[in-house]
Design an enzyme around this catalytic site. Sequence first.
Site, PDB file in Angstrom:
ATOM      1  N   ASP A  90       0.874  -1.185   0.000  1.00 12.03           N
ATOM      2  CA  ASP A  90       0.000   0.000   0.000  1.00 12.03           C
ATOM      3  C   ASP A  90       0.905   1.226   0.000  1.00 12.03           C
ATOM      4  O   ASP A  90       2.055   1.154   0.427  1.00 12.03           O
ATOM      5  CB  ASP A  90      -0.897  -0.014   1.261  1.00 12.03           C
ATOM      6  CG  ASP A  90      -2.166   0.795   1.092  1.00 12.03           C
ATOM      7  OD1 ASP A  90      -2.071   2.033   0.932  1.00 12.03           O
ATOM      8  OD2 ASP A  90      -3.263   0.211   1.127  1.00 12.03           O
ATOM      9  N   ASN A 130      -5.800  -4.809  -5.924  1.00 12.12           N
ATOM     10  CA  ASN A 130      -7.015  -4.321  -5.282  1.00 12.12           C
ATOM     11  C   ASN A 130      -7.014  -2.823  -4.977  1.00 12.12           C
ATOM     12  O   ASN A 130      -8.072  -2.235  -4.767  1.00 12.12           O
ATOM     13  CB  ASN A 130      -7.205  -5.145  -3.990  1.00 12.12           C
ATOM     14  CG  ASN A 130      -8.224  -4.545  -3.068  1.00 12.12           C
ATOM     15  OD1 ASN A 130      -9.429  -4.654  -3.321  1.00 12.12           O
ATOM     16  ND2 ASN A 130      -7.763  -3.883  -2.027  1.00 12.12           N
ATOM     17  N   TYR A 157     -14.108   6.549 -12.681  1.00 12.98           N
ATOM     18  CA  TYR A 157     -14.103   5.311 -11.890  1.00 12.98           C
ATOM     19  C   TYR A 157     -14.755   4.183 -12.691  1.00 12.98           C
ATOM     20  O   TYR A 157     -14.214   3.081 -12.799  1.00 12.98           O
ATOM     21  CB  TYR A 157     -14.852   5.552 -10.580  1.00 12.98           C
ATOM     22  CG  TYR A 157     -14.831   4.393  -9.624  1.00 12.98           C
ATOM     23  CD1 TYR A 157     -13.780   4.230  -8.726  1.00 12.98           C
ATOM     24  CD2 TYR A 157     -15.855   3.450  -9.604  1.00 12.98           C
ATOM     25  CE1 TYR A 157     -13.758   3.165  -7.838  1.00 12.98           C
ATOM     26  CE2 TYR A 157     -15.837   2.382  -8.726  1.00 12.98           C
ATOM     27  CZ  TYR A 157     -14.785   2.246  -7.843  1.00 12.98           C
ATOM     28  OH  TYR A 157     -14.759   1.190  -6.972  1.00 12.98           O
ATOM     29  N   LYS A 199     -12.968   0.719 -14.096  1.00 12.73           N
ATOM     30  CA  LYS A 199     -13.363  -0.623 -13.677  1.00 12.73           C
ATOM     31  C   LYS A 199     -13.785  -1.482 -14.872  1.00 12.73           C
ATOM     32  O   LYS A 199     -13.567  -2.692 -14.890  1.00 12.73           O
ATOM     33  CB  LYS A 199     -14.479  -0.538 -12.638  1.00 12.73           C
ATOM     34  CG  LYS A 199     -14.036   0.121 -11.324  1.00 12.73           C
ATOM     35  CD  LYS A 199     -12.846  -0.581 -10.700  1.00 12.73           C
ATOM     36  CE  LYS A 199     -12.497  -0.055  -9.327  1.00 12.73           C
ATOM     37  NZ  LYS A 199     -11.370  -0.752  -8.704  1.00 12.73           N
ATOM     38  N   THR A 242     -16.501   0.785   3.556  1.00 17.19           N
ATOM     39  CA  THR A 242     -15.072   1.061   3.748  1.00 17.19           C
ATOM     40  C   THR A 242     -14.847   2.570   3.630  1.00 17.19           C
ATOM     41  O   THR A 242     -15.732   3.297   3.164  1.00 17.19           O
ATOM     42  CB  THR A 242     -14.204   0.391   2.660  1.00 17.19           C
ATOM     43  OG1 THR A 242     -14.409   1.095   1.429  1.00 17.19           O
ATOM     44  CG2 THR A 242     -14.519  -1.083   2.467  1.00 17.19           C
TER      45      THR A 242
HETATM   46  P1  NAD Z   1     -10.172   1.763   0.858  1.00 18.37           P
HETATM   47  O1  NAD Z   1     -10.092   3.217   0.578  1.00 18.37           O
HETATM   48  O2  NAD Z   1     -10.637   1.309   2.198  1.00 18.37           O
HETATM   49  O3  NAD Z   1      -8.774   1.059   0.542  1.00 18.37           O
HETATM   50  C1  NAD Z   1      -8.052   1.358  -0.615  1.00 18.37           C
HETATM   51  C2  NAD Z   1      -6.569   1.221  -0.314  1.00 18.37           C
HETATM   52  O4  NAD Z   1      -5.861   1.446  -1.530  1.00 18.37           O
HETATM   53  C3  NAD Z   1      -6.075   2.262   0.698  1.00 18.37           C
HETATM   54  O5  NAD Z   1      -5.342   1.625   1.721  1.00 18.37           O
HETATM   55  C4  NAD Z   1      -5.178   3.176  -0.124  1.00 18.37           C
HETATM   56  O6  NAD Z   1      -4.065   3.705   0.596  1.00 18.37           O
HETATM   57  C5  NAD Z   1      -4.724   2.231  -1.231  1.00 18.37           C
HETATM   58  N1  NAD Z   1      -4.274   2.964  -2.408  1.00 18.37           N
HETATM   59  C6  NAD Z   1      -4.912   3.961  -3.061  1.00 18.37           C
HETATM   60  N2  NAD Z   1      -4.147   4.410  -4.069  1.00 18.37           N
HETATM   61  C7  NAD Z   1      -2.997   3.689  -4.057  1.00 18.37           C
HETATM   62  C8  NAD Z   1      -1.818   3.692  -4.833  1.00 18.37           C
HETATM   63  N3  NAD Z   1      -1.651   4.563  -5.854  1.00 18.37           N
HETATM   64  N4  NAD Z   1      -0.860   2.798  -4.540  1.00 18.37           N
HETATM   65  C9  NAD Z   1      -1.003   1.930  -3.511  1.00 18.37           C
HETATM   66  N5  NAD Z   1      -2.080   1.893  -2.723  1.00 18.37           N
HETATM   67  C10 NAD Z   1      -3.071   2.767  -2.997  1.00 18.37           C
HETATM   68  O7  NAD Z   1     -11.132   1.188  -0.290  1.00 18.37           O
HETATM   69  P2  NAD Z   1     -11.822  -0.244  -0.508  1.00 18.37           P
HETATM   70  O8  NAD Z   1     -13.270  -0.018  -0.513  1.00 18.37           O
HETATM   71  O9  NAD Z   1     -11.231  -1.288   0.343  1.00 18.37           O
HETATM   72  O10 NAD Z   1     -11.411  -0.465  -2.041  1.00 18.37           O
HETATM   73  C11 NAD Z   1     -10.615  -1.550  -2.476  1.00 18.37           C
HETATM   74  C12 NAD Z   1     -10.957  -1.801  -3.925  1.00 18.37           C
HETATM   75  O11 NAD Z   1     -12.332  -2.166  -4.026  1.00 18.37           O
HETATM   76  C13 NAD Z   1     -10.779  -0.609  -4.853  1.00 18.37           C
HETATM   77  O12 NAD Z   1     -10.238  -1.014  -6.081  1.00 18.37           O
HETATM   78  C14 NAD Z   1     -12.194  -0.107  -5.034  1.00 18.37           C
HETATM   79  O13 NAD Z   1     -12.352   0.599  -6.243  1.00 18.37           O
HETATM   80  C15 NAD Z   1     -12.942  -1.419  -5.034  1.00 18.37           C
HETATM   81  N6  NAD Z   1     -14.363  -1.328  -4.773  1.00 18.37           N
HETATM   82  C16 NAD Z   1     -14.806  -0.751  -3.635  1.00 18.37           C
HETATM   83  C17 NAD Z   1     -16.167  -0.651  -3.422  1.00 18.37           C
HETATM   84  C18 NAD Z   1     -16.729   0.027  -2.195  1.00 18.37           C
HETATM   85  O14 NAD Z   1     -17.930   0.311  -2.190  1.00 18.37           O
HETATM   86  N7  NAD Z   1     -15.959   0.285  -1.161  1.00 18.37           N
HETATM   87  C19 NAD Z   1     -17.070  -1.155  -4.365  1.00 18.37           C
HETATM   88  C20 NAD Z   1     -16.577  -1.766  -5.504  1.00 18.37           C
HETATM   89  C21 NAD Z   1     -15.205  -1.852  -5.703  1.00 18.37           C
END
Ligand code: NAD
Length: 263
Positions: free
Chosen positions: A42, A95, A163, A167, A198
């Site tokens: 991360d 992720n 976004y 995706k 989250t």
């Molecule tokens: P989150 O914000 O809790 O975690 C995301 C993590 O990614 C964070 O720790 C952040 O520091 C890290 N990150 C961001 N940019 C980065 C970079 N350039 N390099 C390294 N690390 C980086 O979010 P989440 O909800 O756990 O999301 C995880 C994945 O799930 C993402 O790809 C998000 O698009 C996807 N997603 C989330 C949801 C939702 O509703 N939360 C829905 C569908 C998909």
Amino acid sequence: MTNTRTGRLAGRTALVTGAGSGIGRESAHRFAAEGANVVVADRDEVGSEETVGSILAAGGSAFAVRVDVTVGREVEEAVAEAERRFGALHVLFNNAGIFPGADSSPVDTPEDVWDTVIDVNLKGVFLGCKYGIPALLRAGGGSIINTASFVAVVGAATSQIAYTASKGGVLAMTREIAVEYARRGIRANALCPGPVNTPLLEELLADPAARERRMVHVPMGRLAEASEVARAALFLASEDAAYVNGATFMVDGGITAAYVTPE
Ligand code: NAD
């Protein structure tokens, strides 16, 4: 969380990007509890150290590596470090992702916001695959899980154009990888969560009207918990999913199945 060296990922090494928070963190916990050595990757070092700390406290095996997924040499180095420490890489969970508030309609989204979202969400997954796939091949095969989203398959009038485009790209890229590497022992699947509780969604859901606007489309009437998505990631990572390849793996509470949702 108890660590078991006889779990479903015993003897495996998994690299999880975005493991300093949310879905990535919960998946790192779950993978470690099933016996995996976990590389917590991360750009947020504090978040990563928290994830590693809780894994180690539970008797698991993990270390943190600071990675910005948009920087190829950092991703390459993280993969190399995983192989140095644990001997091989078997599971690659791309992720990390962002969802900035300024990402809006095609008309209103600033170009720099578009570029940043595509850089992290799409190029970041490409770079993970670019440097991770050779390691998986050296290990004799493995599992790639790329986090897409339900918005890769259905559109929303509550716009987040960069976004959504990112995706969709992740989903298409994952399918091609799944086909290309299948005979060399690599499975690749796109994990498509619905809205998850989250930090990523905090900004959006802080507005009660925006929250309600989203929730009305979720048949189950609630957000997913990150731990529920992590369980799906574990399935895709493990041999339980031995014949699951190229899937658009929905973990969306039925959103994409719905025409009209219950009152
Ligand atoms: P989150 O914000 O809790 O975690 C995301 C993590 O990614 C964070 O720790 C952040 O520091 C890290 N990150 C961001 N940019 C980065 C970079 N350039 N390099 C390294 N690390 C980086 O979010 P989440 O909800 O756990 O999301 C995880 C994945 O799930 C993402 O790809 C998000 O698009 C996807 N997603 C989330 C949801 C939702 O509703 N939360 C829905 C569908 C998909």
